[in-house]
Design a protein around this motif. Structure first.
Motif, PDB file in Angstrom:
ATOM      1  N   ALA A 132       0.720  -1.023  -0.201  1.00  0.00           N
ATOM      2  CA  ALA A 132      -0.316   0.114  -0.509  1.00  0.00           C
ATOM      3  C   ALA A 132       0.982   1.204   0.052  1.00  0.00           C
ATOM      4  CB  ALA A 132      -1.004  -0.319   1.707  1.00  0.00           C
ATOM      5  N   LEU A 133       1.915   1.073   1.099  1.00  0.00           N
ATOM      6  CA  LEU A 133       2.814   2.074   1.077  1.00  0.00           C
ATOM      7  C   LEU A 133       3.971   2.133   1.811  1.00  0.00           C
ATOM      8  CD1 LEU A 133       2.560   3.428   4.040  1.00  0.00           C
ATOM      9  CD2 LEU A 133       0.128   4.223   2.927  1.00  0.00           C
ATOM     10  N   PHE A 134       5.430   3.090   1.584  1.00  0.00           N
ATOM     11  CA  PHE A 134       5.871   3.010   3.177  1.00  0.00           C
ATOM     12  C   PHE A 134       5.904   4.507   4.072  1.00  0.00           C
ATOM     13  CE2 PHE A 134       7.592   0.641  -1.155  1.00  0.00           C
ATOM     14  CZ  PHE A 134       8.932  -0.521  -0.597  1.00  0.00           C
ATOM     15  N   ALA A 135       6.040   3.680   4.664  1.00  0.00           N
ATOM     16  CA  ALA A 135       6.311   4.906   5.867  1.00  0.00           C
ATOM     17  C   ALA A 135       7.884   4.705   6.347  1.00  0.00           C
ATOM     18  CB  ALA A 135       5.425   4.424   6.105  1.00  0.00           C
ATOM     19  N   ILE A 136       8.412   5.622   6.237  1.00  0.00           N
ATOM     20  CA  ILE A 136       9.933   6.117   7.088  1.00  0.00           C
ATOM     21  C   ILE A 136      10.093   6.665   7.988  1.00  0.00           C
ATOM     22  CG2 ILE A 136      12.098   6.304   6.523  1.00  0.00           C
ATOM     23  CD1 ILE A 136      11.193   6.497   3.438  1.00  0.00           C
ATOM     24  N   ASP A 137       9.635   6.170   9.230  1.00  0.00           N
ATOM     25  CA  ASP A 137       9.633   7.252  10.686  1.00  0.00           C
ATOM     26  C   ASP A 137      10.656   6.974  11.210  1.00  0.00           C
ATOM     27  OD1 ASP A 137       7.867   7.648  12.783  1.00  0.00           O
ATOM     28  OD2 ASP A 137       7.650   6.147  14.236  1.00  0.00           O
ATOM     29  N   GLU A 138      11.116   8.394  11.878  1.00  0.00           N
ATOM     30  CA  GLU A 138      11.984   8.997  12.260  1.00  0.00           C
ATOM     31  C   GLU A 138      13.047   9.382  11.325  1.00  0.00           C
ATOM     32  OE1 GLU A 138      12.081  10.171  15.119  1.00  0.00           O
ATOM     33  OE2 GLU A 138      10.328   7.959  16.352  1.00  0.00           O
ATOM     34  N   ALA A 139      12.515  10.191  10.194  1.00  0.00           N
ATOM     35  CA  ALA A 139      12.624  10.121   8.999  1.00  0.00           C
ATOM     36  C   ALA A 139      14.517  11.035   9.439  1.00  0.00           C
ATOM     37  CB  ALA A 139      12.226  10.717   7.907  1.00  0.00           C
ATOM     38  N   HIS A 140      14.690  11.788  10.576  1.00  0.00           N
ATOM     39  CA  HIS A 140      15.730  12.467  10.913  1.00  0.00           C
ATOM     40  C   HIS A 140      16.886  11.729  11.011  1.00  0.00           C
ATOM     41  CE1 HIS A 140      14.149  11.478  15.026  1.00  0.00           C
ATOM     42  NE2 HIS A 140      15.919  11.628  15.305  1.00  0.00           N
ATOM     43  N   CYS A 141      16.726  10.603  11.532  1.00  0.00           N
ATOM     44  CA  CYS A 141      18.002   9.590  10.675  1.00  0.00           C
ATOM     45  C   CYS A 141      18.913   9.836   9.957  1.00  0.00           C
ATOM     46  CB  CYS A 141      17.228   8.031  12.055  1.00  0.00           C
ATOM     47  SG  CYS A 141      16.816   7.958  13.333  1.00  0.00           S
ATOM     48  N   VAL A 142      18.168   9.673   8.731  1.00  0.00           N
ATOM     49  CA  VAL A 142      19.395   9.610   7.594  1.00  0.00           C
ATOM     50  C   VAL A 142      19.957  10.806   7.692  1.00  0.00           C
ATOM     51  CG1 VAL A 142      17.838  11.111   6.529  1.00  0.00           C
ATOM     52  CG2 VAL A 142      18.747   9.431   5.319  1.00  0.00           C
ATOM     53  N   SER A 143      19.928  12.177   8.306  1.00  0.00           N
ATOM     54  CA  SER A 143      20.994  13.097   8.512  1.00  0.00           C
ATOM     55  C   SER A 143      22.440  12.431   9.342  1.00  0.00           C
ATOM     56  CB  SER A 143      20.348  14.083   9.187  1.00  0.00           C
ATOM     57  OG  SER A 143      21.246  15.188   8.794  1.00  0.00           O
ATOM     58  N   GLN A 144      23.017  12.833   8.506  1.00  0.00           N
ATOM     59  CA  GLN A 144      24.629  12.568   9.024  1.00  0.00           C
ATOM     60  C   GLN A 144      24.976  13.667  10.093  1.00  0.00           C
ATOM     61  OE1 GLN A 144      26.143  12.327   4.758  1.00  0.00           O
ATOM     62  NE2 GLN A 144      27.309  10.220   5.737  1.00  0.00           N
ATOM     63  N   TRP A 145      24.457  14.810   9.656  1.00  0.00           N
ATOM     64  CA  TRP A 145      24.653  15.911  11.035  1.00  0.00           C
ATOM     65  C   TRP A 145      23.993  15.941  12.127  1.00  0.00           C
ATOM     66  CZ3 TRP A 145      29.427  16.652   8.486  1.00  0.00           C
ATOM     67  CH2 TRP A 145      29.262  16.903   6.787  1.00  0.00           C
ATOM     68  N   PHE A 149      21.721  10.242  13.792  1.00  0.00           N
ATOM     69  CA  PHE A 149      22.348   9.352  12.883  1.00  0.00           C
ATOM     70  C   PHE A 149      22.180   8.133  12.688  1.00  0.00           C
ATOM     71  CE2 PHE A 149      26.058   7.717   9.501  1.00  0.00           C
ATOM     72  CZ  PHE A 149      25.162   7.962   8.888  1.00  0.00           C
ATOM     73  N   ARG A 150      21.502   7.124  11.800  1.00  0.00           N
ATOM     74  CA  ARG A 150      21.698   6.064  11.511  1.00  0.00           C
ATOM     75  C   ARG A 150      21.903   5.641  10.010  1.00  0.00           C
ATOM     76  NH1 ARG A 150      19.909   6.505  16.116  1.00  0.00           N
ATOM     77  NH2 ARG A 150      18.958   5.327  17.562  1.00  0.00           N
ATOM     78  N   PRO A 151      23.190   5.020   9.987  1.00  0.00           N
ATOM     79  CA  PRO A 151      24.080   4.848   8.676  1.00  0.00           C
ATOM     80  C   PRO A 151      23.119   4.393   8.102  1.00  0.00           C
ATOM     81  CG  PRO A 151      25.713   3.954  10.615  1.00  0.00           C
ATOM     82  CD  PRO A 151      24.383   3.990  11.346  1.00  0.00           C
ATOM     83  N   GLU A 152      22.311   2.660   8.476  1.00  0.00           N
ATOM     84  CA  GLU A 152      20.982   1.911   8.149  1.00  0.00           C
ATOM     85  C   GLU A 152      20.267   3.064   6.824  1.00  0.00           C
ATOM     86  OE1 GLU A 152      20.381   1.544  11.583  1.00  0.00           O
ATOM     87  OE2 GLU A 152      22.122   1.610  10.898  1.00  0.00           O
TER      88      GLU A 152
END
Length: 606
Positions: A132-145, A149-152
């Protein structure tokens, strides 16, 4: 959207959407991607849960922590939603059973950790199911700064490549403009609509005080005076401090549990489970604790050390008052925090650009602490949000700090640092200024300096305050290579030449009391109401224990309070209480009505 509203009412028990939940849902229903930045407790989950129920197939939710997944799935089960989570805590047979049911279309929502999602096995599983959809929660974890930060998370762009036709939604409570741009870029969201819902949490009172050597005593007084018997979180910078504070609070009669990465997984899980399922628990933790916590009635978050950034501070304080009731964010920090964090930044092995960003983030956090104006206005402005007038609900609004002309004392500190070769730390400089006859000073012949003894008129605590604020303003720097030695920056030259004056905060013992007594407590006027409240909470606890879920997965405190006030007489009236959908009404309605019959509003003997 009529179908979405029907699900909101029948499944989740709420009459109307909060803005912009309906717009976000409409975006996903039209196959558009979205980025949603919404304060904690603002209803982010419904933005993807309802579209997942409306669209064919299962919604895939990428979530970084097992505890967060388990809480969400438990709450969905109570609402009658078919949901499951795949995580490392499950045995192989359970994983196979969940995978088979997923392929067979038996789930509306499936929660997956990012590191599992990007494996070929999981991607193949997804390709064989209807999505149906993809929901990416806690999306700030993508920020290297960023602070979390979560590398995955960097690998999640694979979703755009493998499943370009499936809409994606990224959600977070914490993202300044650069972080938002990074989320859009890293996740490769296609033609997304960004929803900025404001960062203000008006129910949280922000309070920052200076540590003058008695921070733990100040903390205890704060808890005893304003949050006796409440659930709270206390953050410390190091594992050692966590253990010390937890032991000390326990010795003072509180139920205080430590939580940090040095504990065994079993101990961490045990402490977290107690925190989630019980009341009156204080968790003392490093930043390893918190992101996966959905507990709505955390009444306070306290910091005994300075956070590294405003993002970290906002994220951590946001764990208080998720139920919308009054809560406190209390912070105590001192000169040692400032010097330690400066040293950590300078001693870091990160590349120069990263270190510069870390410096800027720490500077912004220091600036927030040293403000003499409304803290909430400054906090929101950092995220690009505006508050037209002072909030009236932070310490600087409730008790405006006094300032004093510190030009001459500042010049004395700067001059002392220069005359000693900019090779010494704060403690040594204060000893010189106050004329201490120490062996070290005599051996260095610093008792012969013109700055020796020129600060006898001020207490050491005042000098520490001056130095802390000079560092925060950028007049003094911290040399990591010289173990925290202080040096004079170019910014200080006009001050040294008396070309500018300097007003600093006057540190005093601040004790801002709540205007309404204990913050966030639900207190009833009549004794029979209080007895009914206690009976409802007792039945809720028994139901939760029987099902192995947190009490708030059954009903939130706000829902129980509405029941006490409204006193519904039948299932139809009970269904109109916010937070009670059809599934909860069917499973718990009779139990609630039985208790109401036992505690009638006209009970004279009470």
């Amino acid at each position: 959207m009529s179908a979405a509203l029907h699900i909101l009412q029948s499944v989740f028990g709420y009459a109307q959407f909060r803005s912009p939940q309906d717009e976000v849902i409409e975006t996903l229903m039209s196959d558009r991607d979205a980025l949603v930045v919404m304060p904690t407790g603002g209803g982010k989950s419904l933005c993807y849960q309802i579209p997942a129920l409306l669209r064919p197939g299962a919604g895939i939710v990428i979530s970084p922590l097992i505890a967060l997944m388990q809480d969400q799935v438990a709450a969905l089960h109570q609402a009658g939603v078919r949901a499951a989570a795949l995580h490392s805590g499950l045995d192989a047979q359970t994983v196979r059973n969940i995978e088979q049911k997923f392929i067979a279309g038996e789930f509306d929502l499936l929660y997956v950790a990012p590191e599992r999602l990007v494996t070929e096995r999981m991607l193949d599983l997804l390709s064989r199911a209807r999505l149906a959809l993809f929901a990416i929660d806690e999306a700030h974890c993508v920020s290297q700064w960023g602070h979390d930060f979560r590398p995955e998370y960097l690998q999640l762009s694979i979703l755009a490549q493998r499943f370009p036709a499936i809409p994606r939604i990224a959600l977070t409570a914490t993202a300044d403009a650069p972080t938002r741009a990074e989320i859009l870029h890293r996740l490769q969201l296609h033609d997304p609509i960004t929803f900025l819902c404001g960062f203000d949490r008006p129910n949280i009172r922000y309070r920052i005080t200076q540590d003058q050597g008695k921070a733990r005593e100040q903390l205890l007084q704060f808890i005893n005076d304003e949050h006796p018997g409440d659930t709270g979180i206390v953050y410390c910078l190091s594992r050692k401090r966590v253990e010390e504070i937890a032991a000390w609070l326990t010795a003072q009669g509180l139920v205080a549990l430590p939580y940090h990465a040095g504990l065994t997984p079993e101990m961490r899980k045990h402490h977290q489970t107690r925190f989630v399922n019980e009341d009156s628990i204080v968790i003392v933790a490093t930043i390893a604790f918190g992101m996966g916590i959905d507990k709505p009635n955390v009444r306070f978050v306290a910091h005994l050390n300075l956070p590294k950034s405003i993002e970290a501070y906002y994220q951590e304080t946001g764990r208080a008052g998720r139920d919308g009731l009054p809560a406190d964010a209390w912070l105590s920090y001192g000169l040692n925090d400032v010097i330690t964090l400066r040293q950590w930044v300078e001693a870091s092995s990160a590349e120069p650009r990263h270190k510069q960003i870390e410096r800027q983030k720490l500077d912004a956090m220091l600036g927030l602490c040293e403000l003499t104006t409304c803290r909430r206005q400054a906090l929101l402005a950092y995220f690009g949000d505006q508050l037209a007038a002072p909030c009236g609900n932070c310490d600087t609004c409730l008790e405006p700090p006094a300032t004093w002309d510190a030009t001459l004392p500042a010049q004395k500190v700067l001059s002392c640092a220069l005359r000693t070769g900019q090779r010494f730390g704060a403690v040594y400089l204060i000893e010189i200024l106050r004329g201490a006859e120490s062996e070290r000073i005599k051996n260095n012949r610093h008792h012969q300096l013109s700055t020796f003894g020129v600060g006898k008129d001020l207490e050491a605590t005042v000098w520490r305050s001056v130095i802390r604020q000079l560092i925060a303003r950028g007049f003094l720097g911290v040399d990591a290579d010289l173990h925290g030695a202080l040096y004079v920056t170019q910014l200080a030259k006009p001050l040294l030449r008396s070309e500018q004056s300097l007003a600093l905060r006057h540190d005093t013992a601040r004790n801002v009391k709540s205007r309404t007594g204990a913050r966030g407590k639900i207190v009833f006027t009549h004794q029979h109401e209080q007895l009914l409240w206690d009976a409802l909470r007792g039945r809720r606890r028994a139901l939760a224990e029987a099902q192995g879920v947190p009490p708030y997965a059954i009903f939130h405190d706000a829902t129980l309070a509405e029941i006490v006030v409204k006193r519904p007489q039948n299932l139809a009236e009970l269904a109109r209480i916010p937070g009670i959908g059809e599934h909860k009404l069917m499973h718990f309605g009779k139990a609630v009505l039985e208790i109401l019959r036992d505690y009638p509003a006209t009970q004279k003997s009470l």
